[in-house]
Every structure is written in C-alpha cells, then in structure tokens.
Design an enzyme around this catalytic site. Structure first.
Site, PDB file in Angstrom:
ATOM      1  N   VAL A  99      44.668  47.284  21.560  1.00  0.00           N
ATOM      2  CA  VAL A  99      44.764  48.196  22.697  1.00  0.00           C
ATOM      3  C   VAL A  99      44.208  47.549  23.957  1.00  0.00           C
ATOM      4  O   VAL A  99      44.792  47.674  25.040  1.00  0.00           O
ATOM      5  CB  VAL A  99      44.018  49.522  22.400  1.00  0.00           C
ATOM      6  CG1 VAL A  99      43.852  50.358  23.667  1.00  0.00           C
ATOM      7  CG2 VAL A  99      44.761  50.321  21.336  1.00  0.00           C
ATOM      8  N   GLU A 100      43.112  46.838  23.819  1.00  0.00           N
ATOM      9  CA  GLU A 100      42.451  46.260  24.988  1.00  0.00           C
ATOM     10  C   GLU A 100      43.266  45.145  25.641  1.00  0.00           C
ATOM     11  O   GLU A 100      43.430  45.116  26.864  1.00  0.00           O
ATOM     12  CB  GLU A 100      41.067  45.718  24.605  1.00  0.00           C
ATOM     13  CG  GLU A 100      40.044  46.785  24.243  1.00  0.00           C
ATOM     14  CD  GLU A 100      39.590  47.601  25.438  1.00  0.00           C
ATOM     15  OE1 GLU A 100      39.851  47.184  26.588  1.00  0.00           O
ATOM     16  OE2 GLU A 100      38.973  48.660  25.229  1.00  0.00           O
ATOM     17  N   THR A 101      43.776  44.215  24.829  1.00  0.00           N
ATOM     18  CA  THR A 101      44.399  43.022  25.423  1.00  0.00           C
ATOM     19  C   THR A 101      45.658  42.546  24.709  1.00  0.00           C
ATOM     20  O   THR A 101      46.089  41.424  24.919  1.00  0.00           O
ATOM     21  CB  THR A 101      43.396  41.846  25.437  1.00  0.00           C
ATOM     22  OG1 THR A 101      43.034  41.514  24.079  1.00  0.00           O
ATOM     23  CG2 THR A 101      42.155  42.178  26.243  1.00  0.00           C
TER      24      THR A 101
END
Length: 311
Positions: free
Chosen positions: A117-119
């Site tokens: 989700v982050e990167t």
C-alpha cells in the site's frame, strides 16, 4: 564536546527562504544545533538547499483518506496486480519474512501489504526531496508546524548519524521515506539493521524495511494471533463510526472493538468490527480506510499465494 561535520560550501539559495519567517528559521537552527551538538553553520548550509514547495502544501490539504469514499479509495489499492506483485515480493523475501514474522508475531501478509500500500513494494517511494517537504511544512504549514519542525530535526539527526544524505533523499510530500514510508522520527525510533552490517537503510534495502515494519507494529503492541477486522451487521443502536481506538466491549469474548461504516459504490454501507490489531495498524496511518485497505490486500495476497502453492 560538539561534533563538527564538514560540508562543502553551498551558495545561498533565495528560494529556500520564500514564504517563511527567517527569525523562526534562525531560532530553529540555533536550538537544534545545540541539541544535537553540531555547528549551526552545518544546519544552515543544508537548509540553504531547501526549496519552498507550494505543491506540497496543496497535497497536504487534499489527502486521499479525507477526500475519497471507501469504494473510491479501495480501487487504488485492491487490485489483482497489487496482489500478484505482493505474492512475488513475499516469495522473493520469504526467508526474511519468515524470520521477522516469527520474532515479532506480525503475520508476513500484513508486512507485505503495508509495503504494498505504501510504495507498491518499493516501486513508488515518492519523488519529493524530503528536505523540501519538511522545510516547507515546518515553516509554512501552521496547523501542523510543530510536528513537521520536530520531523525536520529528526531528519537532520539521521543525516548526522549517516543514515541518509540530506540533500538527495526523496520521499512523499509529507517527508516519509523508503519502502515503508517511515517519517524521520519513526526511522530513528523503529528502524532495524536486519543484516547487522551497521547500516540501517530503509530507502534501498527491503530487508531492513521488512524488519522495521514488523518492529514498528510489534512496539505498538501487536497481538500475535489476534484479529484485525471481521464483518458485522449494522448496529441496532446509534454510535460513532470509524473511530480508530477500540472502545466497546464484547461481553462474550471480552474483546474491545470499534465499528467501521464503509461506503459502497451502490450507495449501500458495509460494516466491520476493528480490534486491537486494527488500532495497531492505524498507528502507521491514522485512517480507518488505510487500515481496511491494508487488511483486505493482505488477505488477497495470502489467498493468492496459497492458491499458487496448491497448484
């Protein structure tokens, strides 16, 4: 004894001082120099390379978690491609994930999903110079200036500790860095040197990033084997939805929970119970939609991996 750090002479950059109170900048320099024991000129030389970025303030004022409904937000992260690449990331780093998960109690799929989700597993780490982001938000974003001023100090400390190059490090518009998008204070507090090579690199080293995400959740009191979310019916009594901290008690299980109300595309609502581990993930990003996306992606990755193993 003060530590003197040599830096090449940097020419004054007038863009660095746009829209900021120079007295506050100077006060920051003097205060932080004394606190972290460096020469004020070292900090001044670094800040002279910062550029005020109005686009960063604009982005801060319209985060996806506050402008999108759940069905819109979900479409960004819950895709076949992100799940498939999550399986590939898991397989590529299986040994590290197994070891870290066993030590921390945090399931591998949760660690993978957060990085997903982050990167997008390290593919999209952010293109903003972290120095620009933190400088802009510390000195030209009043409602959260204290927070970002502190993060700028931690960023300078990371540079002092030789974990990052302050002039080249890139990240999100809020100053988060690396595979797991750690803010500087979290980097300093929770980052782990997985290989014990005396280098903690969350920007380029996925093994350090995996261990650090697990450590972050563990230190925020992850409950091994505990639930994150479970579906539920619409409550029959009025209540406040989407609170992060579990505040109601199930008298049968003795578990505390909160209730989420999520908007579906057809105009209907979906309801979930969030438990202690839901709250722990929310310490990473204070959004009920963020936690919901992480959890759903984690379950999709886990199921897809199991399906592949069974074939």
């Amino acid at each position: 004894m003060k530590k003197t750090i040599f830096l090449l002479i940097i020419f004054f950059n007038p863009l660095a001082w746009a829209k900021v109170d120079l007295k506050k900048v100077d006060q920051f320099i003097q205060s932080v120099a004394a606190e972290i024991e460096v020469e004020p000129q070292w900090i001044r030389n670094i800040l002279a390379q910062a550029n005020h970025q109005q686009s960063i303030i604009d982005a801060m004022n319209r985060p996806a978690e506050k402008t999108l409904k759940w069905f819109e937000y979900r479409k960004i992260f819950i895709t076949d491609k992100r799940a498939q690449e999550g399986v590939e990331f898991w397989e590529q780093h299986e040994a590290v994930l197994n070891e870290v998960s066993a030590q921390s109690g945090v399931p591998a799929e949760i660690i993978v999903a957060i990085i997903g989700v982050e990167t997008f597993y390290g593919r999209i780490k952010g293109n903003h110079k972290v120095l620009d982001a933190l400088y802009t938000l510390a000195f030209d974003y009043p409602k959260r200036s204290p927070f970002f001023t502190s993060e700028l100090k931690h960023f300078l400390q990371l540079a002092q500790e030789n974990h990052i190059d302050p002039l080249s490090a890139k990240g999100s518009y809020a100053g988060a860095m690396g595979f797991g998008q750690f803010m500087p204070s979290s980097y300093r507090a929770y980052a782990v040197d997985y290989e014990s090579d005396q280098v903690i690199d969350l920007i380029n080293n996925p093994q350090d990033a995996i261990a650090s995400v697990a450590n972050y959740l563990n230190k925020h009191k992850w409950q091994p084997g505990g639930q994150v979310l479970s579906t539920t019916e619409k409550p029959s009594v009025a209540m406040k939805f989407n609170q992060l901290k579990p505040h109601m008690k199930d008298h049968k299980t003795q578990e505390h929970y909160t209730v989420l109300e999520l908007d579906l595309e057809n105009g209907e609502k979906q309801y979930w119970q969030g438990f202690q581990n839901f709250y722990v993930i929310s310490r990473y990003n204070h959004s009920h939609m963020y936690v919901s996306a992480v959890y759903e992606l984690s379950q999709n990755i886990k199921a897809l991996r199991a399906e592949g193993s069974a074939q």
